[in-house]
Design a protein around this motif. Structure first.
Motif, PDB file in Angstrom:
ATOM      1  N   ASN A 264       0.749  -1.194   0.020  1.00 29.43           N
ATOM      2  CA  ASN A 264      -0.095   0.059  -0.022  1.00 29.43           C
ATOM      3  C   ASN A 264       0.877   1.455  -0.204  1.00 29.43           C
ATOM      4  O   ASN A 264       0.359   2.399   0.261  1.00 29.43           O
ATOM      5  CB  ASN A 264      -1.172   0.034   0.945  1.00 29.43           C
ATOM      6  N   GLY A 265       2.210   1.147  -0.171  1.00 28.26           N
ATOM      7  CA  GLY A 265       2.898   2.257  -0.108  1.00 28.26           C
ATOM      8  C   GLY A 265       3.355   2.768   1.062  1.00 28.26           C
ATOM      9  O   GLY A 265       3.675   3.913   1.215  1.00 28.26           O
ATOM     10  N   ARG A 266       3.197   1.917   2.180  1.00 25.78           N
ATOM     11  CA  ARG A 266       3.431   2.418   3.571  1.00 25.78           C
ATOM     12  C   ARG A 266       4.865   2.149   4.045  1.00 25.78           C
ATOM     13  O   ARG A 266       5.213   0.870   3.797  1.00 25.78           O
ATOM     14  CB  ARG A 266       2.272   2.132   4.426  1.00 25.78           C
ATOM     15  N   VAL A 267       5.438   2.846   4.790  1.00 21.96           N
ATOM     16  CA  VAL A 267       6.869   2.417   5.638  1.00 21.96           C
ATOM     17  C   VAL A 267       6.765   3.248   6.889  1.00 21.96           C
ATOM     18  O   VAL A 267       6.324   4.446   6.942  1.00 21.96           O
ATOM     19  CB  VAL A 267       7.894   2.817   4.839  1.00 21.96           C
ATOM     20  N   GLY A 268       7.390   2.457   8.079  1.00 18.03           N
ATOM     21  CA  GLY A 268       7.492   3.274   8.979  1.00 18.03           C
ATOM     22  C   GLY A 268       8.835   4.317   8.873  1.00 18.03           C
ATOM     23  O   GLY A 268      10.000   3.837   8.609  1.00 18.03           O
ATOM     24  N   VAL A 269       8.491   5.292   9.608  1.00 13.69           N
ATOM     25  CA  VAL A 269       9.752   6.215   9.803  1.00 13.69           C
ATOM     26  C   VAL A 269       9.690   7.152  11.129  1.00 13.69           C
ATOM     27  O   VAL A 269       8.742   7.109  12.004  1.00 13.69           O
ATOM     28  CB  VAL A 269       9.648   7.401   8.697  1.00 13.69           C
ATOM     29  N   PRO A 270      10.670   7.488  11.426  1.00 13.34           N
ATOM     30  CA  PRO A 270      12.111   7.531  10.898  1.00 13.34           C
ATOM     31  C   PRO A 270      12.850   6.124  10.766  1.00 13.34           C
ATOM     32  O   PRO A 270      12.403   5.216  11.526  1.00 13.34           O
ATOM     33  CB  PRO A 270      12.796   8.262  12.030  1.00 13.34           C
ATOM     34  N   PRO A 271      13.433   5.806   9.785  1.00  9.58           N
ATOM     35  CA  PRO A 271      13.994   4.517   9.343  1.00  9.58           C
ATOM     36  C   PRO A 271      14.463   4.044  10.568  1.00  9.58           C
ATOM     37  O   PRO A 271      14.469   2.593  10.691  1.00  9.58           O
ATOM     38  CB  PRO A 271      14.713   4.787   8.228  1.00  9.58           C
TER      39      PRO A 271
ATOM     40  N   LEU B 265       4.619   6.715   6.820  1.00  7.10           N
ATOM     41  CA  LEU B 265       4.779   7.467   5.758  1.00  7.10           C
ATOM     42  C   LEU B 265       4.000   6.743   4.473  1.00  7.10           C
ATOM     43  O   LEU B 265       4.327   5.466   4.300  1.00  7.10           O
ATOM     44  CB  LEU B 265       6.293   7.564   5.371  1.00  7.10           C
ATOM     45  N   ARG B 266       3.098   7.448   3.974  1.00 10.65           N
ATOM     46  CA  ARG B 266       2.297   6.716   2.872  1.00 10.65           C
ATOM     47  C   ARG B 266       2.546   7.527   1.628  1.00 10.65           C
ATOM     48  O   ARG B 266       2.358   8.489   1.444  1.00 10.65           O
ATOM     49  CB  ARG B 266       0.794   7.057   3.110  1.00 10.65           C
TER      50      ARG B 266
END
Length: 518
Positions: free
Chosen positions: A79-86, A93-94
């Motif tokens: 779905n284009g999502r990632v947790g940030v800060p990396p 972050l979508r």
């Protein structure tokens, strides 16, 4: 009680109740890219991401942005999502994917060839290309769909950023009238006579009046916006409350001067900043000479040629200063697809070479132009080691470089040379304020940065540091959230839910973290 990350968290919990916080911005706070076959992440340059990232870390939620890195898709879920800060995820972050044609028409076209020059008083003529307008509308719709997807399942507060999304608030309200929508416009707002030349002025204003709350940097920007609305749309304006009623919906218009996180200066400087400062001096052959620094994107609103002309005039008026200092200009490449920006880079290069040829020697370059991206750690070292910092914007909503420089000066030394035409000039009264169009004033301001007595530097810097400390990014966000929170239904506040902080899925929280390069 001062404003801090902890106090902001408390305000978010109190004001937002169970409403999910969704921030929408064109630029993402972290970019993933390939380097030597490996995936790394960087923090992009820009005041917006620098200001909002600590707010999101404090409040949690979802940041919806254009995925611009060549490795962005590699680290996202389906779905284009990632947790940030990396390296320590605290919000999601979508990423929204745009084609090259969409980016060309929406970002380089309408946003930055039409709205950007339209809103800045820098005598650059905006373009009005119908195909760019069509793409801008389409991309706003694409972002609306992504936001609505993230907002499913409950109440949400959508915080829209900047001029890339003038149409988004109305799109969201038409689809979900229950959403609380606010927008902060990070650039100036022009007077009515200038704005109404835009063929789509009515559509832009109507889109922005989809907001429940609309924020600008200054009261003057608010006044200009209300004048534009009054002249162009059928609506009712309450100037005592600074509110507009259109189609049964109220939009409150208020100033919220943005700021920075003073605590980041110590984090970026670290305990070894003097070692890194020595390395910078060695790399660019700066010796032990005093430095004046400029830190900007290469953008025609920033007045980089004007400060260089001021520098040339300084050397003409004070030849005794030759060989005694360096002017270091960090100029991050910006919008290089656009002819005006490519021409500006060439102009700055030519001016730097001309000054070095006319006034320099084999052993001394007056101007050191670094046309590259510098991470915040190196930028703050430059701030800390400089005798002065020059901000010569021809027109600027706020300008956070001025405030960053102040936070970096824990020694209470250094001189800020600041354009009168920035929002920051309304707050940092102890800066040496100049008209960047006046070459004599620019030269005198640079001279002051090199000659001001330490006692006067200390007096001025302490007052500016107190101003930025008191009016920091957490106060800005807390004041905004307090104003927005009044619009959240009581039923949501009474739900007892958290502050809108969304649990980070384990797959996004605990996955492999790319090597950081900041």
């Amino acid at each position: 009680m001062g404003w801090s990350k902890q106090r902001l968290e408390e305000v978010a919990q109190t004001r937002l109740g169970g409403a999910k916080l969704i921030v929408v911005a064109n630029r993402e706070p972290y970019v993933h890219r390939y380097r030597d076959g490996e995936v790394e992440w960087i923090r992009p340059a820009g005041g917006l991401t620098t200001a909002l990232d600590p707010v999101m870390q404090a409040c949690g939620g979802v940041w919806v942005a254009h995925g611009s890195g060549d490795a962005d898709a590699e680290v996202c879920d389906e779905n284009g999502r990632v947790g940030v800060p990396p390296d320590d995820p605290s919000y999601l972050l979508r990423r929204v994917w745009l084609t090259k044609e969409e980016e060309e028409g929406y970002y380089y076209g309408f946003a930055n060839s039409t709205l950007w020059p339209l809103c800045h008083q820098v005598f650059c003529r905006p373009t009005f290309e119908p195909s760019d307008w069509d793409t801008y509308r389409r991309v706003n719709q694409t972002f609306a769909e992504a936001v609505l997807e993230e907002a499913r399942g409950g109440p949400a507060l959508v915080f829209v950023q900047d001029y890339h999304f003038a149409l988004l608030p109305r799109l969201l309200k038409d689809a979900r009238p229950d959403l609380v929508v606010a927008q902060f416009w990070h650039i100036p707002w022009p007077n009515t006579e200038k704005f109404v030349v835009c063929p789509w002025a009515n559509d832009l204003l109507d889109g922005m009046l989809g907001n429940d709350l609309l924020g600008f940097h200054t009261q003057g920007d608010c006044n200009n916006f209300l004048d534009c609305v009054d002249r162009t749309l059928e609506c009712r304006i309450d100037r005592e409350r600074f509110a507009v009623t259109r189609g049964g919906q109220d939009t409150t218009v208020r100033p919220f001067p943005i700021s920075v996180d003073p605590g980041l200066a110590d984090e970026y400087l670290g305990d070894d900043w003097e070692r890194r400062a020595f390395a910078i001096r060695k790399k660019y052959r700066l010796g032990n000479r005093p430095l004046i620094v400029g830190v900007d994107r290469v953008d025609y609103t920033k007045g980089i040629p004007e400060r260089l002309r001021g520098l040339a005039r300084l050397l003409e008026k004070h030849p005794e200063l030759k060989g005694k200092f360096h002017f270091v200009q960090v100029g991050a490449p910006s919008r290089t697809h656009l002819t005006a920006y490519r021409d500006l880079t060439e102009e700055v290069n030519d001016l730097a070479e001309k000054i070095n040829w006319e006034h320099g020697s084999d052993s001394w370059r007056p101007v050191v132009f670094l046309n590259e991206h510098y991470g915040p750690k190196d930028i703050f070292v430059l701030y800390r080691m400089a005798a002065g910092c020059v901000v010569s914007s021809l027109h600027d909503g706020m300008n956070l470089v001025a405030k960053e420089f102040v936070t970096a000066r824990g020694d209470d030394q250094g001189v800020l040379v600041l354009s009168k035409f920035t929002g920051a000039a309304r707050e940092l009264h102890e800066a040496v304020q100049v008209n960047p169009f006046d070459v004599e004033q620019m030269a005198d301001g640079l001279h002051a940065a090199l000659t001001m007595p330490p006692e006067e530097q200390e007096r001025r810097m302490r007052r500016m540091r107190a101003q930025v400390e008191d009016n920091n990014i957490y106060r800005w966000a807390g004041t905004l959230l307090s104003a927005i929170g009044k619009l959240v239904p009581d039923s949501v506040l009474a739900s007892g839910a958290s502050s809108g902080v969304i649990p980070i899925p384990a797959a996004l929280r605990d996955g492999p973290v790319p090597v950081a390069r900041v």
